[in-house]
Design an enzyme around this catalytic site. Structure first.
Site, PDB file in Angstrom:
ATOM      1  N   GLY A 243       0.835  -1.191   0.000  1.00  0.00           N
ATOM      2  CA  GLY A 243       0.000   0.000   0.000  1.00  0.00           C
ATOM      3  C   GLY A 243       0.868   1.238   0.000  1.00  0.00           C
ATOM      4  O   GLY A 243       1.954   1.263  -0.556  1.00  0.00           O
ATOM      5  N   CYS A 244       0.411   2.255   0.652  1.00  0.00           N
ATOM      6  CA  CYS A 244       1.119   3.529   0.723  1.00  0.00           C
ATOM      7  C   CYS A 244       2.477   3.360   1.403  1.00  0.00           C
ATOM      8  O   CYS A 244       2.561   2.794   2.494  1.00  0.00           O
ATOM      9  CB  CYS A 244       0.256   4.521   1.496  1.00  0.00           C
ATOM     10  SG  CYS A 244       1.077   6.078   1.833  1.00  0.00           S
ATOM     11  N   PHE A 245       3.523   3.869   0.781  1.00  0.00           N
ATOM     12  CA  PHE A 245       4.849   3.707   1.393  1.00  0.00           C
ATOM     13  C   PHE A 245       5.013   4.510   2.668  1.00  0.00           C
ATOM     14  O   PHE A 245       5.871   4.207   3.496  1.00  0.00           O
ATOM     15  CB  PHE A 245       5.995   3.945   0.417  1.00  0.00           C
ATOM     16  CG  PHE A 245       6.002   5.216  -0.391  1.00  0.00           C
ATOM     17  CD1 PHE A 245       5.431   6.403   0.036  1.00  0.00           C
ATOM     18  CD2 PHE A 245       6.630   5.216  -1.633  1.00  0.00           C
ATOM     19  CE1 PHE A 245       5.474   7.562  -0.729  1.00  0.00           C
ATOM     20  CE2 PHE A 245       6.687   6.370  -2.408  1.00  0.00           C
ATOM     21  CZ  PHE A 245       6.094   7.543  -1.949  1.00  0.00           C
ATOM     22  N   TRP A 246       4.198   5.518   2.887  1.00  0.00           N
ATOM     23  CA  TRP A 246       4.276   6.284   4.137  1.00  0.00           C
ATOM     24  C   TRP A 246       3.937   5.393   5.328  1.00  0.00           C
ATOM     25  O   TRP A 246       4.521   5.521   6.394  1.00  0.00           O
ATOM     26  CB  TRP A 246       3.334   7.469   4.116  1.00  0.00           C
ATOM     27  CG  TRP A 246       3.593   8.495   3.060  1.00  0.00           C
ATOM     28  CD1 TRP A 246       4.769   8.754   2.410  1.00  0.00           C
ATOM     29  CD2 TRP A 246       2.642   9.417   2.525  1.00  0.00           C
ATOM     30  NE1 TRP A 246       4.602   9.785   1.510  1.00  0.00           N
ATOM     31  CE2 TRP A 246       3.303  10.209   1.564  1.00  0.00           C
ATOM     32  CE3 TRP A 246       1.294   9.644   2.773  1.00  0.00           C
ATOM     33  CZ2 TRP A 246       2.660  11.216   0.854  1.00  0.00           C
ATOM     34  CZ3 TRP A 246       0.650  10.648   2.067  1.00  0.00           C
ATOM     35  CH2 TRP A 246       1.331  11.418   1.116  1.00  0.00           C
TER      36      TRP A 246
END
Length: 178
Positions: free
Chosen positions: A12-15
């Site tokens: 998903g989102c790398f953050w």
């Protein structure tokens, strides 16, 4: 002490991946980036169009004497939903796919073994869709994405999506955090 090695993971989102893994014992650094696509030196804006083939990933540099690759993968399979194809929550597109990019035969075999272990434990109640593919090129993301959660904790996405995930993982893996 052994030399640090690295893993390239997309969930998903790398953050989110960065925020969860950054403060774990044995993790030396986490670098957000892109992998698995066909565009050379992609930008965040390009990857967000879902036309580059790249996934948002993190390159996790770690000390295998403190955090084994297998344990890192077990944590990875716990911190995101590896059963949803090309999405994590409200983030939809191939750039949010669940993926492991291996760098050698040992990593490939470990990824296949741990994926099977997680599937057999039926933790998620559905089949895993995590891709396990060789890493061709890792493209680092723009500097503004480094340590994004810690640098932007009050943004809506950080407060609503990342913060609860960090709290959950710190509770589940308390002994793994510095």
């Amino acid at each position: 002490m052994s030399d640090p090695v690295y893993a390239v993971l997309g969930g998903g989102c790398f953050w989110c991946l960065d925020a969860v893994l950054r403060d774990m014992k044995g993790v030396k650094s986490v670098i957000p980036g892109y992998a698995g696509g066909h565009t050379t030196n992609p930008t965040y804006e390009q990857v967000c169009t879902d036309t580059t083939g790249h996934a948002e990933v993190v390159k996790v540099i770690f000390d295998p004497e403190i955090m084994s690759y297998d344990d890192l993968l077990r944590i990875f399979f716990t911190m995101h939903n590896p059963t949803t194809l090309n999405r994590q929550g409200d983030d939809i597109g191939t750039q949010y796919r669940s993926c492991i990019f291996y760098t050698n035969d040992v990593q490939q075999q470990s990824a296949l073994t741990i994926k099977k272990e997680i599937e057999e434990a039926d933790i998620w109640g559905n089949p895993l869709v995590t891709e396990i593919t060789p890493l061709s090129t890792f493209w680092p993301a723009e500097e503004k994405h480094l340590n994004y959660y810690n640098n932007n904790p009050q943004t809506g996405y950080c407060a609503a999506v990342i913060a609860p995930k960090v709290v959950k993982m710190r509770k589940l893996f308390a002994e793994r955090y510095r």
